[in-house]
Write a protein that holds these residues in place. Sequence first.
Motif, PDB file in Angstrom:
ATOM      1  N   GLU A 159       0.832  -1.207   0.000  1.00  0.00           N
ATOM      2  CA  GLU A 159       0.000   0.000   0.000  1.00  0.00           C
ATOM      3  C   GLU A 159       0.864   1.254   0.000  1.00  0.00           C
ATOM      4  OE1 GLU A 159      -3.052  -0.032   3.086  1.00  0.00           O
ATOM      5  OE2 GLU A 159      -3.489  -2.128   2.622  1.00  0.00           O
ATOM      6  N   VAL A 160       1.875   1.307   0.868  1.00  0.00           N
ATOM      7  CA  VAL A 160       2.738   2.491   0.935  1.00  0.00           C
ATOM      8  C   VAL A 160       3.560   2.616  -0.347  1.00  0.00           C
ATOM      9  CG1 VAL A 160       4.674   3.570   2.164  1.00  0.00           C
ATOM     10  CG2 VAL A 160       2.751   2.616   3.447  1.00  0.00           C
ATOM     11  N   ASN A 161       4.018   1.504  -0.893  1.00  0.00           N
ATOM     12  CA  ASN A 161       4.743   1.526  -2.160  1.00  0.00           C
ATOM     13  C   ASN A 161       3.890   2.155  -3.255  1.00  0.00           C
ATOM     14  OD1 ASN A 161       5.107  -0.022  -4.897  1.00  0.00           O
ATOM     15  ND2 ASN A 161       7.119  -0.038  -3.896  1.00  0.00           N
ATOM     16  N   GLN A 162       2.645   1.732  -3.355  1.00  0.00           N
ATOM     17  CA  GLN A 162       1.768   2.225  -4.412  1.00  0.00           C
ATOM     18  C   GLN A 162       1.325   3.666  -4.182  1.00  0.00           C
ATOM     19  OE1 GLN A 162       0.900   0.300  -7.471  1.00  0.00           O
ATOM     20  NE2 GLN A 162       2.885  -0.210  -6.558  1.00  0.00           N
ATOM     21  N   VAL A 163       1.068   4.043  -2.943  1.00  0.00           N
ATOM     22  CA  VAL A 163       0.722   5.438  -2.643  1.00  0.00           C
ATOM     23  C   VAL A 163       1.906   6.343  -2.986  1.00  0.00           C
ATOM     24  CG1 VAL A 163       0.172   7.079  -0.799  1.00  0.00           C
ATOM     25  CG2 VAL A 163      -1.055   4.905  -0.948  1.00  0.00           C
ATOM     26  N   THR A 164       3.103   5.902  -2.637  1.00  0.00           N
ATOM     27  CA  THR A 164       4.299   6.672  -2.968  1.00  0.00           C
ATOM     28  C   THR A 164       4.449   6.791  -4.480  1.00  0.00           C
ATOM     29  OG1 THR A 164       5.378   5.943  -0.935  1.00  0.00           O
ATOM     30  CG2 THR A 164       6.807   6.771  -2.689  1.00  0.00           C
TER      31      THR A 164
END
Length: 188
Positions: A159-164
């Motif tokens: 999730e954090v990878n994709q939001v970033t």
Amino acid sequence: MTWIKYIPFEEATGRLKAIYDKYKRANDTIANIITAHSIRPHMLEGHMAFYRSVIGHGSNELPLWFLEAVGVYVSAINKCGYCIEHHSHFGGLAYDGTAENWANMTETLLDDCPEKAFDGKYLVLLGYAKALTVDPSLLNENDIANLRAAGADDGEILEVNQVTGYFSYANRTVLGLGITLANEVHAH
């Protein structure tokens, strides 16, 4: 609003009007980042599909306010005032604490001092977002192991990878096309 030609909400017809109607706010306005895509509706649909899948999707496990905080942090690193403004606002609406706490958290992100307001898993995930934004080639499998050791599971890391990734894309869209906040009114 933007350096390129665009079709205002009031002048949209056909497919573009249908897309605008789908993404208009409760106050019948469209964000300028959406309008900036208007001369290529298929790109607008792709942008919005990406956005909707990483921010606010019901299947995400991390809280929306934290995903918005990641977006604010990435946008601060990239110096994208437009996205900082939007996602500081909407993150504050999603945050379940006080407005003062949210303001303090966003200030620490803008100052690149998240350790003043975040700890544990959230702080380590923000560090990952920063590394991914600044120089992703330096990341390695040990970084993922450190995220897991701090309590993040692989889904949360994704999730954090994709939001970033989304905010890196959105920041470049905004900054590269000169999208401004001119005439925008936030819906609540």
